[in-house]
Design a protein around this motif. Structure first.
Motif, PDB file in Angstrom:
ATOM      1  N   ALA A  25       1.402  -1.620   0.079  1.00  0.00           N
ATOM      2  CA  ALA A  25      -0.109  -0.006  -0.442  1.00  0.00           C
ATOM      3  C   ALA A  25       0.456   1.124  -0.320  1.00  0.00           C
ATOM      4  N   LEU A  26       1.725   1.182   0.601  1.00  0.00           N
ATOM      5  CA  LEU A  26       2.348   2.052   0.910  1.00  0.00           C
ATOM      6  C   LEU A  26       3.783   2.414  -1.057  1.00  0.00           C
ATOM      7  N   ILE A  27       3.566   1.349  -1.467  1.00  0.00           N
ATOM      8  CA  ILE A  27       4.665   2.077  -2.971  1.00  0.00           C
ATOM      9  C   ILE A  27       3.543   2.098  -4.484  1.00  0.00           C
ATOM     10  N   TRP A  28       2.222   1.974  -3.827  1.00  0.00           N
ATOM     11  CA  TRP A  28       1.866   2.780  -4.915  1.00  0.00           C
ATOM     12  C   TRP A  28       2.058   3.457  -5.522  1.00  0.00           C
ATOM     13  N   ALA A  29       1.984   3.500  -6.701  1.00  0.00           N
ATOM     14  CA  ALA A  29       2.568   5.020  -7.415  1.00  0.00           C
ATOM     15  C   ALA A  29       1.010   5.905  -7.803  1.00  0.00           C
ATOM     16  N   PRO A  30       1.179   6.967  -7.675  1.00  0.00           N
ATOM     17  CA  PRO A  30       0.320   7.698  -6.287  1.00  0.00           C
ATOM     18  C   PRO A  30      -0.176   8.317  -8.126  1.00  0.00           C
ATOM     19  N   VAL A  31      -1.586   8.905  -7.906  1.00  0.00           N
ATOM     20  CA  VAL A  31      -2.656   9.487  -9.085  1.00  0.00           C
ATOM     21  C   VAL A  31      -1.770  11.163  -9.031  1.00  0.00           C
ATOM     22  N   GLN A  32      -1.524  11.095 -10.709  1.00  0.00           N
ATOM     23  CA  GLN A  32      -1.573  13.459 -10.721  1.00  0.00           C
ATOM     24  C   GLN A  32      -2.184  13.387 -10.355  1.00  0.00           C
ATOM     25  N   GLU A  33      -1.803  14.740  -9.322  1.00  0.00           N
ATOM     26  CA  GLU A  33      -2.630  15.940  -8.638  1.00  0.00           C
ATOM     27  C   GLU A  33      -2.493  17.118  -9.525  1.00  0.00           C
ATOM     28  N   THR A  34      -3.951  17.608  -9.797  1.00  0.00           N
ATOM     29  CA  THR A  34      -4.230  18.469 -10.996  1.00  0.00           C
ATOM     30  C   THR A  34      -4.545  20.243  -9.631  1.00  0.00           C
ATOM     31  N   LYS A  35      -3.652  20.593  -9.554  1.00  0.00           N
ATOM     32  CA  LYS A  35      -3.898  21.329  -8.496  1.00  0.00           C
ATOM     33  C   LYS A  35      -3.777  22.691  -9.912  1.00  0.00           C
ATOM     34  N   ASN A  36      -5.280  23.800 -10.004  1.00  0.00           N
ATOM     35  CA  ASN A  36      -5.000  24.738 -10.443  1.00  0.00           C
ATOM     36  C   ASN A  36      -6.768  25.360  -9.897  1.00  0.00           C
ATOM     37  N   ASP A  37      -7.048  26.014 -10.577  1.00  0.00           N
ATOM     38  CA  ASP A  37      -8.118  27.082  -9.472  1.00  0.00           C
ATOM     39  C   ASP A  37      -9.897  25.944 -10.014  1.00  0.00           C
ATOM     40  N   ALA A  38      -9.161  25.002 -10.677  1.00  0.00           N
ATOM     41  CA  ALA A  38     -10.711  24.235 -10.900  1.00  0.00           C
ATOM     42  C   ALA A  38     -10.716  23.751  -9.034  1.00  0.00           C
ATOM     43  N   ASN A  39      -9.396  22.760  -9.187  1.00  0.00           N
ATOM     44  CA  ASN A  39     -10.084  21.944  -8.379  1.00  0.00           C
ATOM     45  C   ASN A  39      -8.997  22.178  -7.127  1.00  0.00           C
ATOM     46  N   ASN A  40      -8.767  23.773  -6.751  1.00  0.00           N
ATOM     47  CA  ASN A  40      -7.627  24.073  -5.075  1.00  0.00           C
ATOM     48  C   ASN A  40      -8.811  24.577  -4.553  1.00  0.00           C
ATOM     49  N   GLY A  41      -8.694  23.312  -3.619  1.00  0.00           N
ATOM     50  CA  GLY A  41      -9.656  23.398  -2.394  1.00  0.00           C
ATOM     51  C   GLY A  41     -10.687  23.114  -2.390  1.00  0.00           C
ATOM     52  N   VAL A  42     -10.554  21.665  -3.592  1.00  0.00           N
ATOM     53  CA  VAL A  42     -11.714  20.922  -3.532  1.00  0.00           C
ATOM     54  C   VAL A  42     -10.213  19.308  -3.631  1.00  0.00           C
ATOM     55  N   ALA A  43     -10.740  18.538  -3.325  1.00  0.00           N
ATOM     56  CA  ALA A  43     -10.952  17.080  -3.892  1.00  0.00           C
ATOM     57  C   ALA A  43     -11.527  16.111  -4.404  1.00  0.00           C
ATOM     58  N   ILE A  44     -11.044  15.323  -5.475  1.00  0.00           N
ATOM     59  CA  ILE A  44     -11.507  14.643  -6.704  1.00  0.00           C
ATOM     60  C   ILE A  44     -11.954  13.340  -6.294  1.00  0.00           C
ATOM     61  N   ILE A  45     -12.572  12.463  -6.076  1.00  0.00           N
ATOM     62  CA  ILE A  45     -12.832  11.055  -6.570  1.00  0.00           C
ATOM     63  C   ILE A  45     -13.504  10.465  -7.296  1.00  0.00           C
ATOM     64  N   ARG A  46     -13.285   9.508  -7.639  1.00  0.00           N
ATOM     65  CA  ARG A  46     -13.496   8.804  -8.908  1.00  0.00           C
ATOM     66  C   ARG A  46     -13.582   7.677  -8.689  1.00  0.00           C
ATOM     67  N   GLY A  47     -14.767   7.117  -9.517  1.00  0.00           N
ATOM     68  CA  GLY A  47     -14.296   5.797  -8.525  1.00  0.00           C
ATOM     69  C   GLY A  47     -15.720   5.309 -10.175  1.00  0.00           C
ATOM     70  N   HIS A  48     -14.699   3.799 -10.784  1.00  0.00           N
ATOM     71  CA  HIS A  48     -14.563   2.977 -11.968  1.00  0.00           C
ATOM     72  C   HIS A  48     -15.144   1.623 -11.339  1.00  0.00           C
ATOM     73  N   GLY A  49     -16.253   0.433 -12.393  1.00  0.00           N
ATOM     74  CA  GLY A  49     -15.891  -0.931 -12.129  1.00  0.00           C
ATOM     75  C   GLY A  49     -16.982  -1.320 -12.734  1.00  0.00           C
ATOM     76  N   GLU A  50     -17.002  -2.284 -13.624  1.00  0.00           N
ATOM     77  CA  GLU A  50     -18.424  -2.998 -13.175  1.00  0.00           C
ATOM     78  C   GLU A  50     -19.615  -3.467 -12.602  1.00  0.00           C
ATOM     79  N   VAL A  51     -19.224  -3.272 -10.972  1.00  0.00           N
ATOM     80  CA  VAL A  51     -19.428  -4.045 -10.299  1.00  0.00           C
ATOM     81  C   VAL A  51     -20.858  -2.615  -9.572  1.00  0.00           C
ATOM     82  N   LEU A  52     -20.304  -1.726 -10.358  1.00  0.00           N
ATOM     83  CA  LEU A  52     -21.118  -0.103  -9.293  1.00  0.00           C
ATOM     84  C   LEU A  52     -22.896  -0.056 -10.186  1.00  0.00           C
ATOM     85  N   PRO A  53     -23.496  -0.261 -10.124  1.00  0.00           N
ATOM     86  CA  PRO A  53     -24.844  -0.546 -10.545  1.00  0.00           C
ATOM     87  C   PRO A  53     -25.672   0.659 -11.254  1.00  0.00           C
ATOM     88  N   GLU A  54     -26.075   0.434 -12.205  1.00  0.00           N
ATOM     89  CA  GLU A  54     -26.878   1.867 -13.182  1.00  0.00           C
ATOM     90  C   GLU A  54     -27.321   3.088 -11.872  1.00  0.00           C
TER      91      GLU A  54
END
Length: 391
Positions: A25-54
């Motif tokens: 868990a400590l050596i997973w490659a981190p997701v590239q952060e985007t720090k700009n006016d669009a998400n400064n002060g906001v965190a983005i959570i993205r989820g994806h997977g076939e088990v996620l029901p519509e």
């Protein structure tokens, strides 16, 4: 009734297809952060997977931190994906994912968010409390270590949770099996505490273990030793005081005891004691804003307040943190005196030994505890109070 192991309270957190060890868990490659006016002060959570029901709603429920009055951020799953934009202010925000769908456990997936962070969640199966999370926030990887240490047991716990809420197993079977799993999981977490650096996650985990130590029957001597070696700055912090309060709760409070002379406060900061109602009957409702039975009881509490205006005082004793209590009080029609001890559930409530909301106390005019019970069923409050006051 029984609080889920996730209890927020308790809030706790890969499937067999995910083969990472605890250290991975400590050596997973981190997701590239985007720090700009669009998400400064906001965190983005993205989820994806076939088990996620519509069409199912997914929520991020903040546990602590963040800005503004929003408790919950929501999105609707579409094409196996969801995206949550969480206001974080300038500091750390801690919260959890919750799904409005019976195919997932009624537990949580704990997330640590900082401003500008993008978090990726891989929904690989139904067991969302242990889904892989990719994040650049160090506290996330540290928190996930505790999950991966007991990965198989967490999956088994979640499978039982799903089956129970689908009425596939009875409560006593569910209770017995999950208690056994809880003891094993938390014993491993305690051993991990001995080797991990002291920080935000360590303190949160120590608080959780201290809170549940008597229920899950783990040896608290090791935890007390760890607490004794903490810096005074940590011991004197709100969470440090909570750890102490859970480890050293004081003498039990039971029926026929005098209610202890304890200080509580209202929303204006005024100090109160139960003894100020001497000469009257008093009904104390220990509640939490996330407890649905607590909220369902309010119409009945209101009826009692109207029926016995001169002889019965009702105290709604919040077990929420100060900030959550204040915000909840703006939206919830709290009945009677709205008080808080400022100790969540490790103060007077912890000495009752019930661990469940709502818990009710009936206190006689002389200050003696006349009755104590747990849970709410329609009509039960009126039946009990009418019976007691008619004697």
């Amino acid at each position: 009734m029984k609080n889920n192991l996730s209890g927020f309270i308790f809030l706790m957190l890969l499937a067999a297809t995910f083969k990472a060890s605890a250290q991975d868990a400590l050596i997973w490659a981190p997701v590239q952060e985007t720090k700009n006016d669009a998400n400064n002060g906001v965190a983005i959570i993205r989820g994806h997977g076939e088990v996620l029901p519509e069409g199912v709603i997914v929520r991020f429920v903040r546990i602590e931190g963040g800005a503004g009055d929003d408790y919950i951020i929501t999105d609707t799953i579409a094409n196996g994906q969801f995206k949550l934009e969480v206001p974080t202010g300038e500091d750390m925000t801690v919260g959890s994912l919750v799904f409005d769908y019976h195919a997932f456990p009624t537990l949580i997936r704990k997330l640590y968010l900082t401003p500008g962070t993008t978090v990726e969640i891989d929904a690989i199966d139904r067991y969302m409390s242990s889904w892989p999370v990719k994040s650049s926030v160090p506290e996330q990887a540290e928190s996930d270590l505790y999950v991966y240490e007991s990965k198989d047991q967490w999956i088994e716990y979640q499978a039982l949770n799903i089956d129970y809420h689908k009425f596939k197993i009875k409560y006593d079977v569910y209770d017995q099996k999950t208690d056994s799993l809880s003891r094993l999981i938390h014993q491993r977490e305690l051993e991990l505490l001995k080797t991990r650096p002291i920080g935000m996650v360590w303190i949160d985990k120590a608080k959780d273990l201290a809170k549940m130590s008597d229920r899950i029957r783990i040896n608290t001597e090791d935890l007390k030793s760890l607490y004794a070696n903490l810096d005074d700055s940590i011991k004197n912090s709100p969470k440090g005081k909570a750890i102490y309060g859970y480890l050293y709760p004081g003498s039990p409070i039971k029926v026929d005891d005098k209610f202890p002379e304890t200080e509580f406060h209202d929303l204006d900061g005024n100090v109160h004691r139960i003894s100020e109602f001497q000469g009257k009957w008093c009904l104390v409702d220990f509640w939490n804003s996330g407890c649905s039975p607590c909220l369902r009881a309010y119409p009945e509490l209101h009826e009692l307040k109207e029926k016995y205006p001169e002889t019965l005082e009702i105290v709604s004793m919040s077990m929420d943190t100060e900030s959550i209590w204040r915000k909840a009080s703006e939206k919830i029609p709290v009945i009677g005196h709205n008080w808080n001890e400022g100790k969540e559930n490790y103060g007077v409530f912890g000495r009752l030994g019930t661990h469940t909301y709502p818990t009710y106390l009936v206190i006689a005019p002389d200050g003696t505890i006349k009755d104590l019970w747990v849970g709410y069923e329609t009509g039960e409050l009126k039946q009990k109070i009418n019976s007691i006051l008619s004697q």
